[in-house]
Design an enzyme around this catalytic site. Structure first.
Site, PDB file in Angstrom:
ATOM      1  N   GLY A  93      49.194  53.783  30.826  1.00  0.00           N
ATOM      2  CA  GLY A  93      48.951  53.586  32.371  1.00  0.00           C
ATOM      3  C   GLY A  93      49.676  52.411  32.623  1.00  0.00           C
ATOM      4  N   GLY A 129      50.162  51.534  35.493  1.00  0.00           N
ATOM      5  CA  GLY A 129      49.752  51.070  36.931  1.00  0.00           C
ATOM      6  C   GLY A 129      49.409  49.653  37.223  1.00  0.00           C
ATOM      7  CB  VAL A 157      44.891  47.556  35.053  1.00  0.00           C
ATOM      8  CG1 VAL A 157      44.589  46.874  33.471  1.00  0.00           C
ATOM      9  CG2 VAL A 157      43.931  47.562  36.136  1.00  0.00           C
ATOM     10  N   GLY A 158      47.877  48.065  33.909  1.00  0.00           N
ATOM     11  CA  GLY A 158      48.925  48.313  32.973  1.00  0.00           C
ATOM     12  C   GLY A 158      49.919  47.282  33.077  1.00  0.00           C
ATOM     13  CG  ASP A 197      52.073  56.224  34.358  1.00  0.00           C
ATOM     14  OD1 ASP A 197      51.158  55.165  34.456  1.00  0.00           O
ATOM     15  OD2 ASP A 197      52.072  57.152  34.857  1.00  0.00           O
ATOM     16  CG  ASN A 200      39.541  58.138  35.201  1.00  0.00           C
ATOM     17  OD1 ASN A 200      40.430  58.672  35.480  1.00  0.00           O
ATOM     18  ND2 ASN A 200      39.270  56.813  35.221  1.00  0.00           N
ATOM     19  CG  ASN A 203      35.984  51.155  35.399  1.00  0.00           C
ATOM     20  OD1 ASN A 203      35.291  50.840  34.624  1.00  0.00           O
ATOM     21  ND2 ASN A 203      36.427  50.626  36.402  1.00  0.00           N
ATOM     22  NE  ARG A 238      35.951  40.785  39.053  1.00  0.00           N
ATOM     23  CZ  ARG A 238      36.091  42.183  39.085  1.00  0.00           C
ATOM     24  NH1 ARG A 238      35.079  42.838  38.465  1.00  0.00           N
ATOM     25  NH2 ARG A 238      37.180  42.605  39.309  1.00  0.00           N
ATOM     26  CG  HIS A 282      32.507  47.381  33.773  1.00  0.00           C
ATOM     27  ND1 HIS A 282      32.459  45.874  34.187  1.00  0.00           N
ATOM     28  CD2 HIS A 282      33.528  47.852  34.375  1.00  0.00           C
ATOM     29  CE1 HIS A 282      33.741  45.956  35.364  1.00  0.00           C
ATOM     30  NE2 HIS A 282      34.360  46.848  35.229  1.00  0.00           N
TER      31      HIS A 282
END
Ligand SMILES: NC(=O)c1ccc[n+]([C@@H]2O[C@H](COP(=O)([O-])OP(=O)(O)OC[C@H]3O[C@@H](n4cnc5c(N)ncnc54)[C@H](O)[C@@H]3O)[C@@H](O)[C@H]2O)c1
Length: 314
Positions: free
Chosen positions: A11, A13, A15-16, A35, A97, A122, A153, A177
């Site tokens: 992936g 994208g 995040v990747g 990808d 997913n 996710n 966070r 999560h």
């Protein structure tokens, strides 16, 4: 052939790409981006390579639409899938997913049978189940990234509220999560002082609530995708712990087998991460309320696992 360690990021994208960039800056591993979109992983890898002379790293980055180049990876990070759009819950992502994560895991482990898998896609805890089943690996080598991000966070909001450096804040978040995560304020400290002694009960509650909806807050602002800088950096903290055998104690999603009274479910708990992957699961003393919150979180993961079994049969 490079003697550097090899990390595959499936992936390429948001995040990747961030994982690849942060890893390249560490300068101890080569990175293969994979990808399905032709040109995307190749383009990002080449672009990142060209940052090498400026940032002073020699990591080799390559991109591919297949798995041949990923053979012999030490770690495979799975970020492939679709991300949340505004108004979508992580659970809406389940069906799509589940099929993507299952298929990429099978292909990746075929050529890297000794790798450690870090799952990011996710709904996270459910996707860890998919990856574990598809890989047939022991639980020590299939680890979900969520707690590191959720506690980063939490730490950020604690530091902002208390007006202190994030460096002096440590925090612990347990559970799945999602909206049922369990920020553990009793185990969260500012330079060793529990935050419950530093901040008022109302302040702590507000920070806990903001942490639990931390991902949604960013989705609402970005409108076209979900967070990636902090998630990508959280993955790299886990890669560091494993490839540098640091024995870090980090909250990660792991398959519990009786720990915390939970059996057969991936849930976020503190673990020791080192060269072997999950080297120990740490069992904290939790209060009745915290234990109930953790069980509540487990039951929402159980719901997703059951829903996936039904989707498979349908
Ligand atoms: N665990 C966490 O804390 C956390 C945090 C942030 C994002 N996420 C999740 O990570 C995932 C990625 O987020 P993103 O923002 O990078 O999304 P993105 O859309 O930017 O990237 C996903 C990439 O996966 C690729 N992809 C889709 N199917 C594929 C396949 N079969 N093989 C290879 N690649 C494939 C897409 O082409 C795309 O480039 C999402 O599921 C998101 O919800 C998890």
């Amino acid at each position: 052939m490079s003697a550097r360690r090899k990390v595959t990021v499936v992936g390429a994208g948001m995040v990747g790409g961030t994982v690849a960039q942060m890893l390249a800056l560490r300068d101890y591993a080569d990175v293969v981006l994979v990808d399905i979109v032709e040109g995307l992983p190749q383009g990002k890898a080449l672009d990142l390579m060209q940052a090498g002379p400026l940032m002073g790293f020699d990591s080799y980055l390559s991109g591919s639409n297949g798995y041949e180049e990923t053979a012999g990876s030490d770690i495979v990070v799975i970020t492939s899938g679709i991300a949340r759009k505004p108004g979508m819950s992580r659970d809406d992502l389940l069906k799509t997913n589940m099929s993507i994560v299952g298929s990429v895991t099978e292909q990746a482990v075929e050529v890297s049978p000794d790798a450690i898998l870090i799952v990011v896609s996710n709904p996270l805890d459910a996707m860890c189940h998919v990856a574990l089943d598809a890989a047939g690996f022991p639980r020590e080598r299939v680890i979900g990234m969520a707690g590191v991000l959720d506690s980063a966070r939490f730490r950020t909001f604690i530091a902002m509220e208390a007006g202190v450096s994030v460096e002096d804040v440590s925090a612990m978040v347990l559970g799945g999560h999602g909206d049922t995560m369990v920020p553990l304020s009793r185990y969260s400290t500012i330079a060793g002082i529990p935050i419950t002694e530093y901040l008022s009960a109302d302040q702590v509650r507000a920070i806990e609530d903001r942490t639990a909806s931390g991902g949604a807050e960013i989705v609402g602002l970005l409108k076209t995708g979900s967070a990636y800088y902090a998630p990508g950096t959280s993955v790299v903290e886990m890669v560091d712990a494993i490839l540098l055998d640091k024995k870090r104690v980090l909250p990660c999603s792991v398959l519990l087998q009786g720990e915390y009274g939970i059996n057969g479910l991936f849930i976020g708990v503190p673990v020791k991460l080192g060269a072997a992957g999950v080297e120990q699961i740490l069992e904290l003393n939790v209060t009745d309320d915290e234990s109930a919150a953790l069980k509540q979180s487990a039951s929402s993961v159980r719901g997703l696992v059951d829903a996936m079994a039904q989707l498979k049969d349908s």
